[in-house]
Scaffold this motif. Structure first.
Motif, PDB file in Angstrom:
ATOM      1  N   GLU A 191       0.824  -1.210   0.000  1.00  0.00           N
ATOM      2  CA  GLU A 191       0.000   0.000   0.000  1.00  0.00           C
ATOM      3  C   GLU A 191       0.860   1.263   0.000  1.00  0.00           C
ATOM      4  O   GLU A 191       0.414   2.326  -0.440  1.00  0.00           O
ATOM      5  CB  GLU A 191      -0.921   0.001   1.223  1.00  0.00           C
ATOM      6  N   LEU A 192       2.099   1.130   0.461  1.00  0.00           N
ATOM      7  CA  LEU A 192       3.022   2.258   0.484  1.00  0.00           C
ATOM      8  C   LEU A 192       3.885   2.328  -0.770  1.00  0.00           C
ATOM      9  O   LEU A 192       4.337   3.412  -1.146  1.00  0.00           O
ATOM     10  CB  LEU A 192       3.934   2.156   1.714  1.00  0.00           C
ATOM     11  N   THR A 193       4.125   1.179  -1.393  1.00  0.00           N
ATOM     12  CA  THR A 193       5.006   1.138  -2.568  1.00  0.00           C
ATOM     13  C   THR A 193       4.248   1.076  -3.885  1.00  0.00           C
ATOM     14  O   THR A 193       4.797   1.402  -4.933  1.00  0.00           O
ATOM     15  CB  THR A 193       5.921  -0.090  -2.515  1.00  0.00           C
ATOM     16  N   GLY A 194       2.987   0.627  -3.828  1.00  0.00           N
ATOM     17  CA  GLY A 194       2.274   0.227  -5.036  1.00  0.00           C
ATOM     18  C   GLY A 194       2.524  -1.244  -5.275  1.00  0.00           C
ATOM     19  O   GLY A 194       3.651  -1.730  -5.096  1.00  0.00           O
ATOM     20  N   LYS A 195       1.464  -1.969  -5.643  1.00  0.00           N
ATOM     21  CA  LYS A 195       1.570  -3.429  -5.767  1.00  0.00           C
ATOM     22  C   LYS A 195       2.622  -3.852  -6.770  1.00  0.00           C
ATOM     23  O   LYS A 195       3.373  -4.801  -6.561  1.00  0.00           O
ATOM     24  CB  LYS A 195       0.203  -4.014  -6.132  1.00  0.00           C
ATOM     25  N   ASN A 196       2.720  -3.124  -7.896  1.00  0.00           N
ATOM     26  CA  ASN A 196       3.653  -3.516  -8.953  1.00  0.00           C
ATOM     27  C   ASN A 196       5.104  -3.421  -8.515  1.00  0.00           C
ATOM     28  O   ASN A 196       5.967  -4.113  -9.055  1.00  0.00           O
ATOM     29  CB  ASN A 196       3.420  -2.660 -10.204  1.00  0.00           C
ATOM     30  N   LEU A 198       6.403  -4.535  -5.923  1.00  0.00           N
ATOM     31  CA  LEU A 198       6.837  -5.753  -5.243  1.00  0.00           C
ATOM     32  C   LEU A 198       6.876  -6.968  -6.176  1.00  0.00           C
ATOM     33  O   LEU A 198       7.288  -8.049  -5.739  1.00  0.00           O
ATOM     34  CB  LEU A 198       5.921  -6.047  -4.055  1.00  0.00           C
ATOM     35  N   LYS A 199       6.469  -6.805  -7.411  1.00  0.00           N
ATOM     36  CA  LYS A 199       6.511  -7.943  -8.337  1.00  0.00           C
ATOM     37  C   LYS A 199       7.954  -8.338  -8.611  1.00  0.00           C
ATOM     38  O   LYS A 199       8.779  -7.524  -9.045  1.00  0.00           O
ATOM     39  CB  LYS A 199       5.806  -7.584  -9.648  1.00  0.00           C
ATOM     40  N   GLY A 200       8.296  -9.582  -8.293  1.00  0.00           N
ATOM     41  CA  GLY A 200       9.654 -10.069  -8.470  1.00  0.00           C
ATOM     42  C   GLY A 200      10.605  -9.669  -7.358  1.00  0.00           C
ATOM     43  O   GLY A 200      11.792 -10.033  -7.399  1.00  0.00           O
ATOM     44  N   PHE A 201      10.103  -8.950  -6.350  1.00  0.00           N
ATOM     45  CA  PHE A 201      10.961  -8.521  -5.251  1.00  0.00           C
ATOM     46  C   PHE A 201      11.341  -9.716  -4.389  1.00  0.00           C
ATOM     47  O   PHE A 201      10.522 -10.576  -4.095  1.00  0.00           O
ATOM     48  CB  PHE A 201      10.235  -7.460  -4.401  1.00  0.00           C
ATOM     49  N   LYS A 202      12.592  -9.755  -3.947  1.00  0.00           N
ATOM     50  CA  LYS A 202      13.121 -10.919  -3.237  1.00  0.00           C
ATOM     51  C   LYS A 202      12.802 -10.849  -1.741  1.00  0.00           C
ATOM     52  O   LYS A 202      13.145  -9.878  -1.066  1.00  0.00           O
ATOM     53  CB  LYS A 202      14.629 -11.037  -3.449  1.00  0.00           C
ATOM     54  N   ILE A 203      12.163 -11.912  -1.244  1.00  0.00           N
ATOM     55  CA  ILE A 203      11.887 -12.091   0.176  1.00  0.00           C
ATOM     56  C   ILE A 203      12.596 -13.366   0.623  1.00  0.00           C
ATOM     57  O   ILE A 203      12.248 -14.464   0.162  1.00  0.00           O
ATOM     58  CB  ILE A 203      10.379 -12.198   0.469  1.00  0.00           C
ATOM     59  N   ILE A 204      13.587 -13.229   1.478  1.00  0.00           N
ATOM     60  CA  ILE A 204      14.367 -14.381   1.928  1.00  0.00           C
ATOM     61  C   ILE A 204      13.789 -14.847   3.264  1.00  0.00           C
ATOM     62  O   ILE A 204      13.780 -14.100   4.242  1.00  0.00           O
ATOM     63  CB  ILE A 204      15.859 -14.023   2.074  1.00  0.00           C
ATOM     64  N   ILE A 205      13.296 -16.084   3.285  1.00  0.00           N
ATOM     65  CA  ILE A 205      12.579 -16.609   4.447  1.00  0.00           C
ATOM     66  C   ILE A 205      13.570 -17.231   5.429  1.00  0.00           C
ATOM     67  O   ILE A 205      14.356 -18.111   5.075  1.00  0.00           O
ATOM     68  CB  ILE A 205      11.524 -17.647   4.016  1.00  0.00           C
ATOM     69  N   THR A 206      13.497 -16.787   6.677  1.00  0.00           N
ATOM     70  CA  THR A 206      14.402 -17.275   7.711  1.00  0.00           C
ATOM     71  C   THR A 206      13.600 -17.857   8.877  1.00  0.00           C
ATOM     72  O   THR A 206      12.393 -17.696   8.962  1.00  0.00           O
ATOM     73  CB  THR A 206      15.298 -16.139   8.242  1.00  0.00           C
ATOM     74  N   HIS A 207      14.321 -18.559   9.760  1.00  0.00           N
ATOM     75  CA  HIS A 207      13.805 -18.939  11.083  1.00  0.00           C
ATOM     76  C   HIS A 207      12.624 -19.907  11.038  1.00  0.00           C
ATOM     77  O   HIS A 207      11.780 -19.917  11.937  1.00  0.00           O
ATOM     78  CB  HIS A 207      13.411 -17.677  11.864  1.00  0.00           C
ATOM     79  N   MET A 208      12.539 -20.753  10.022  1.00  0.00           N
ATOM     80  CA  MET A 208      11.480 -21.772  10.019  1.00  0.00           C
ATOM     81  C   MET A 208      11.797 -22.812  11.086  1.00  0.00           C
ATOM     82  O   MET A 208      12.870 -23.405  11.099  1.00  0.00           O
ATOM     83  CB  MET A 208      11.379 -22.431   8.643  1.00  0.00           C
ATOM     84  N   LYS A 209      10.857 -23.023  11.985  1.00  0.00           N
ATOM     85  CA  LYS A 209      11.104 -23.912  13.122  1.00  0.00           C
ATOM     86  C   LYS A 209      10.758 -25.358  12.772  1.00  0.00           C
ATOM     87  O   LYS A 209       9.836 -25.611  12.005  1.00  0.00           O
ATOM     88  CB  LYS A 209      10.274 -23.458  14.329  1.00  0.00           C
ATOM     89  N   PRO A 210      11.498 -26.324  13.346  1.00  0.00           N
ATOM     90  CA  PRO A 210      11.166 -27.730  13.150  1.00  0.00           C
ATOM     91  C   PRO A 210       9.837 -28.061  13.818  1.00  0.00           C
ATOM     92  O   PRO A 210       9.343 -27.266  14.615  1.00  0.00           O
ATOM     93  CB  PRO A 210      12.343 -28.453  13.813  1.00  0.00           C
ATOM     94  N   PRO A 211       9.236 -29.226  13.446  1.00  0.00           N
ATOM     95  CA  PRO A 211       9.791 -30.337  12.662  1.00  0.00           C
ATOM     96  C   PRO A 211       9.829 -30.050  11.161  1.00  0.00           C
ATOM     97  O   PRO A 211       9.288 -29.053  10.701  1.00  0.00           O
ATOM     98  CB  PRO A 211       8.828 -31.484  12.967  1.00  0.00           C
ATOM     99  N   ALA A 212      10.454 -30.966  10.420  1.00  0.00           N
ATOM    100  CA  ALA A 212      10.671 -30.776   8.991  1.00  0.00           C
ATOM    101  C   ALA A 212       9.374 -30.595   8.218  1.00  0.00           C
ATOM    102  O   ALA A 212       9.349 -29.894   7.201  1.00  0.00           O
ATOM    103  CB  ALA A 212      11.462 -31.962   8.429  1.00  0.00           C
ATOM    104  N   LEU A 230       5.781 -11.971  -5.552  1.00  0.00           N
ATOM    105  CA  LEU A 230       7.076 -11.919  -4.880  1.00  0.00           C
ATOM    106  C   LEU A 230       7.951 -13.105  -5.268  1.00  0.00           C
ATOM    107  O   LEU A 230       7.438 -14.163  -5.672  1.00  0.00           O
ATOM    108  CB  LEU A 230       6.876 -11.933  -3.366  1.00  0.00           C
ATOM    109  N   GLU A 231       9.261 -12.956  -5.134  1.00  0.00           N
ATOM    110  CA  GLU A 231      10.176 -14.090  -5.293  1.00  0.00           C
ATOM    111  C   GLU A 231      10.626 -14.532  -3.908  1.00  0.00           C
ATOM    112  O   GLU A 231      11.412 -13.846  -3.254  1.00  0.00           O
ATOM    113  CB  GLU A 231      11.398 -13.715  -6.127  1.00  0.00           C
ATOM    114  N   PHE A 232      10.096 -15.667  -3.464  1.00  0.00           N
ATOM    115  CA  PHE A 232      10.500 -16.199  -2.164  1.00  0.00           C
ATOM    116  C   PHE A 232      11.762 -17.040  -2.315  1.00  0.00           C
ATOM    117  O   PHE A 232      11.850 -17.883  -3.212  1.00  0.00           O
ATOM    118  CB  PHE A 232       9.381 -17.045  -1.550  1.00  0.00           C
TER     119      PHE A 232
END
Length: 243
Positions: A191-196, A198-212, A230-232
């Motif tokens: 809403e602050l950037t405009g939806k477009n 964020l298209k292809g913007f990189k989001i690096i996911i961290t801290h996923m907790k176990p179990p697998a 987004l590009e996860f």
């Protein structure tokens, strides 16, 4: 393939430590490796630094490898306090960092780090709950600060946690995110950037907790709910990726 030893990484290539908060899962490696480390700087906001000095590097729980606090001061690490939203040079690099407070089980503070190198930026968030569950505005304030960098294509990616799948009840999130809450926050950012923007913007996911099984659920849920284009990225230890 050329391989760099773990000792070289520790002593030569790691120039300092940005500590988002002092929970053990975030500082245990630093503490255990401190006897074999080289001299460098630890950067943190005041509340985090006080916990490091009081509970870990205190001459009792562990030797005090810092240059302040209790016990004999080994002075291997220099403690550098980060004042929120103040640009601080990172010693022995061309980078600077700005700290932004996060809510991780309100009122406990975690930290986001906006790292700058020339005209390019990367954003790393420590553990954080959503503004909704934390009854906070800290993520909204962070999004407001970084939105211009995304619109100008200067921010290359965001490292952010998703600790649990959507099945986790709010009462058991303990200041963390699910795919639902991450996407809700990223929609607030859009809403602050405009939806477009964020298209292809990189989001690096961290801290996923176990179990697998949780890892697979989180990945599937993020892929299914990704209506922003987004590009996860899901980092794997020892595998390089670029922003």
């Amino acid at each position: 393939m050329f391989k760099i030893s773990s000792e070289a990484v520790l002593k030569k290539y790691i120039k300092g430590y940005l500590i988002s908060h002092a929970h053990l899962d975030h500082v245990a490696g630093l503490i255990i490796n401190s006897p074999a480390d080289s001299s460098k700087t630890i950067y943190a906001i005041t509340s985090c630094m006080e916990m490091m000095q009081k509970h870990y590097f205190n001459g009792e729980t562990w030797a005090n490898f810092g240059d302040k606090g209790n016990g004999y001061l080994i002075k291997k690490y220099h403690y550098q306090i980060l004042n929120p939203e103040e640009e601080t040079p990172i010693t022995n690099t061309t980078m600077t960092v700005k700290a932004f407070p996060l809510s991780h089980v309100n009122p406990f503070e975690s930290t986001a780090f906006l790292i700058k190198n020339t005209d390019a930026y990367a954003l790393y968030l420590g553990d954080t709950g959503s503004d909704t569950t934390e009854k906070s505005d800290k993520l909204h304030l962070l999004w407001t600060a970084i939105a211009p960098l995304i619109k100008n294509k200067q921010l290359k990616g965001i490292f952010i946690e998703v600790s649990f799948p959507n099945e986790q009840e709010d009462a058991q999130l303990y200041g963390h995110l699910t795919p639902n809450y991450l996407l809700k926050e990223l929609h607030s950012l859009s809403e602050l950037t405009g939806k477009n923007a964020l298209k292809g913007f990189k989001i690096i996911i961290t801290h996923m907790k176990p179990p697998a099984e949780n890892f697979l659920k989180i990945k599937a849920q993020l892929k299914r709910q990704n209506d922003l284009g987004l590009e996860f990225i899901f980092p794997e230890q020892g595998k390089r990726f670029e922003l």
